[in-house]
Design a protein around this motif. Structure first.
Motif, PDB file in Angstrom:
ATOM      1  N   TYR A 146      -1.252  20.182  -2.182  1.00 10.07           N
ATOM      2  CA  TYR A 146      -2.211  19.161  -3.072  1.00 10.07           C
ATOM      3  C   TYR A 146      -3.794  19.970  -2.844  1.00 10.07           C
ATOM      4  O   TYR A 146      -4.082  18.778  -1.677  1.00 10.07           O
ATOM      5  CB  TYR A 146      -2.087  18.010  -2.940  1.00 10.07           C
ATOM      6  CG  TYR A 146      -2.881  17.380  -4.718  1.00 10.07           C
ATOM      7  CD1 TYR A 146      -2.405  17.741  -5.899  1.00 10.07           C
ATOM      8  CD2 TYR A 146      -3.605  16.981  -4.220  1.00 10.07           C
ATOM      9  CE1 TYR A 146      -3.097  17.234  -6.883  1.00 10.07           C
ATOM     10  CE2 TYR A 146      -4.539  16.551  -5.744  1.00 10.07           C
ATOM     11  CZ  TYR A 146      -4.262  16.497  -6.979  1.00 10.07           C
ATOM     12  OH  TYR A 146      -5.043  16.630  -8.047  1.00 10.07           O
ATOM     13  N   ILE A 147      -4.188  20.950  -3.745  1.00  7.33           N
ATOM     14  CA  ILE A 147      -5.835  21.169  -3.063  1.00  7.33           C
ATOM     15  C   ILE A 147      -6.131  22.288  -4.586  1.00  7.33           C
ATOM     16  O   ILE A 147      -5.214  22.425  -5.333  1.00  7.33           O
ATOM     17  CB  ILE A 147      -5.928  22.873  -1.724  1.00  7.33           C
ATOM     18  CG1 ILE A 147      -6.582  23.516  -1.433  1.00  7.33           C
ATOM     19  CG2 ILE A 147      -4.177  23.623  -2.767  1.00  7.33           C
ATOM     20  CD1 ILE A 147      -6.081  23.999  -0.510  1.00  7.33           C
ATOM     21  N   ASN A 148      -7.027  21.359  -4.743  1.00  7.28           N
ATOM     22  CA  ASN A 148      -7.882  22.175  -5.768  1.00  7.28           C
ATOM     23  C   ASN A 148      -7.376  21.417  -6.915  1.00  7.28           C
ATOM     24  O   ASN A 148      -6.786  21.926  -8.365  1.00  7.28           O
ATOM     25  CB  ASN A 148      -8.276  23.595  -5.762  1.00  7.28           C
ATOM     26  CG  ASN A 148      -8.884  23.602  -5.263  1.00  7.28           C
ATOM     27  OD1 ASN A 148     -10.078  23.296  -4.311  1.00  7.28           O
ATOM     28  ND2 ASN A 148      -8.907  25.412  -4.343  1.00  7.28           N
ATOM     29  N   GLY A 149      -6.746  20.599  -7.305  1.00  9.52           N
ATOM     30  CA  GLY A 149      -5.744  19.636  -8.348  1.00  9.52           C
ATOM     31  C   GLY A 149      -4.458  19.904  -8.961  1.00  9.52           C
ATOM     32  O   GLY A 149      -3.997  19.699  -9.873  1.00  9.52           O
ATOM     33  N   VAL A 150      -4.158  21.723  -7.647  1.00  6.42           N
ATOM     34  CA  VAL A 150      -3.094  21.823  -7.875  1.00  6.42           C
ATOM     35  C   VAL A 150      -1.807  21.211  -6.704  1.00  6.42           C
ATOM     36  O   VAL A 150      -2.126  21.778  -5.681  1.00  6.42           O
ATOM     37  CB  VAL A 150      -2.501  22.934  -8.058  1.00  6.42           C
ATOM     38  CG1 VAL A 150      -1.357  24.058  -8.573  1.00  6.42           C
ATOM     39  CG2 VAL A 150      -3.817  24.325  -9.205  1.00  6.42           C
ATOM     40  N   LEU A 151      -0.104  21.300  -7.534  1.00  8.76           N
ATOM     41  CA  LEU A 151       0.997  21.048  -6.613  1.00  8.76           C
ATOM     42  C   LEU A 151       1.594  22.441  -6.218  1.00  8.76           C
ATOM     43  O   LEU A 151       1.759  22.853  -7.587  1.00  8.76           O
ATOM     44  CB  LEU A 151       1.347  20.184  -7.161  1.00  8.76           C
ATOM     45  CG  LEU A 151       2.495  19.077  -6.171  1.00  8.76           C
ATOM     46  CD1 LEU A 151       1.594  18.574  -5.227  1.00  8.76           C
ATOM     47  CD2 LEU A 151       3.315  17.912  -7.154  1.00  8.76           C
ATOM     48  N   LYS A 152       1.895  23.035  -4.955  1.00 11.58           N
ATOM     49  CA  LYS A 152       2.277  23.994  -4.832  1.00 11.58           C
ATOM     50  C   LYS A 152       3.414  23.333  -3.833  1.00 11.58           C
ATOM     51  O   LYS A 152       3.595  22.564  -3.296  1.00 11.58           O
ATOM     52  CB  LYS A 152       1.486  24.721  -4.294  1.00 11.58           C
ATOM     53  CG  LYS A 152       0.384  25.000  -5.428  1.00 11.58           C
ATOM     54  CD  LYS A 152      -0.530  26.847  -4.843  1.00 11.58           C
ATOM     55  CE  LYS A 152      -1.265  27.262  -6.176  1.00 11.58           C
ATOM     56  NZ  LYS A 152      -1.674  28.823  -5.598  1.00 11.58           N
ATOM     57  N   ARG A 153       4.211  24.167  -3.443  1.00 11.79           N
ATOM     58  CA  ARG A 153       5.259  24.406  -2.979  1.00 11.79           C
ATOM     59  C   ARG A 153       6.314  25.365  -2.678  1.00 11.79           C
ATOM     60  O   ARG A 153       5.436  26.426  -2.646  1.00 11.79           O
ATOM     61  CB  ARG A 153       6.957  23.836  -3.918  1.00 11.79           C
ATOM     62  CG  ARG A 153       7.729  24.264  -4.748  1.00 11.79           C
ATOM     63  CD  ARG A 153       8.735  24.325  -4.932  1.00 11.79           C
ATOM     64  NE  ARG A 153       9.108  24.353  -6.380  1.00 11.79           N
ATOM     65  CZ  ARG A 153      10.175  25.872  -6.547  1.00 11.79           C
ATOM     66  NH1 ARG A 153      10.802  26.385  -5.248  1.00 11.79           N
ATOM     67  NH2 ARG A 153      10.392  26.028  -7.354  1.00 11.79           N
ATOM     68  N   ARG A 154       6.772  25.668  -0.868  1.00 11.54           N
ATOM     69  CA  ARG A 154       6.883  26.331  -0.200  1.00 11.54           C
ATOM     70  C   ARG A 154       8.643  26.592  -0.360  1.00 11.54           C
ATOM     71  O   ARG A 154       9.016  24.967   0.997  1.00 11.54           O
ATOM     72  CB  ARG A 154       6.006  26.848   0.648  1.00 11.54           C
ATOM     73  CG  ARG A 154       6.590  27.954   1.875  1.00 11.54           C
ATOM     74  CD  ARG A 154       5.630  28.172   2.566  1.00 11.54           C
ATOM     75  NE  ARG A 154       6.502  29.344   2.963  1.00 11.54           N
ATOM     76  CZ  ARG A 154       7.209  29.661   4.053  1.00 11.54           C
ATOM     77  NH1 ARG A 154       8.042  29.276   4.723  1.00 11.54           N
ATOM     78  NH2 ARG A 154       6.883  30.929   4.129  1.00 11.54           N
ATOM     79  N   THR A 155      10.028  27.229  -0.191  1.00  7.44           N
ATOM     80  CA  THR A 155      10.734  26.897   0.370  1.00  7.44           C
ATOM     81  C   THR A 155      11.302  27.754   1.110  1.00  7.44           C
ATOM     82  O   THR A 155      10.416  28.370   2.078  1.00  7.44           O
ATOM     83  CB  THR A 155      12.134  27.301  -0.854  1.00  7.44           C
ATOM     84  OG1 THR A 155      11.976  28.490  -1.127  1.00  7.44           O
ATOM     85  CG2 THR A 155      11.471  25.870  -1.951  1.00  7.44           C
TER      86      THR A 155
END
Length: 103
Positions: free
Chosen positions: A93-102
């Protein structure tokens, strides 16, 4: 390898949506994950072995249970379960964005 290169290697680059969580058991939403990250001021969670996680705060300092034999708060444990079942290697969670990595 520098810290910047290392960070780019393990970057979570796919923005998470509700569609990513439609089959999650127990059900969880992007909003729930974001609120947990905000509540504990978390930057990312990485799974690096069988049920072994590294949790970092926004200042990149580790976040860990208060006592040695204690577990993480229940809402963080729920994210651990999601990551294990859905094979998500990193949630960030960075700069208001939730991201993922598989894997």
């Amino acid at each position: 390898m520098t810290n910047e290169q290392n960070g780019a290697t393990f970057e979570a680059s796919i923005e998470m949506t509700e569609k990513d969580l439609e089959f999650a058991k127990p059900p969880i939403s992007v909003e729930t994950i974001v609120s947990t990250f905000k509540k504990y001021d978390l930057r990312y969670i990485v799974i690096f072995a069988d049920n072994m996680f590294y949790v970092a705060q926004q200042d990149l300092q580790p976040y860990h249970p208060m006592y040695v034999d204690d577990s993480y708060p229940e809402d963080i444990e729920l994210i651990f379960d999601l990551m294990t079942v859905e094979r998500i290697r990193k949630i960030e969670y960075i700069n208001g964005v939730l991201k993922r990595r598989t894997s």
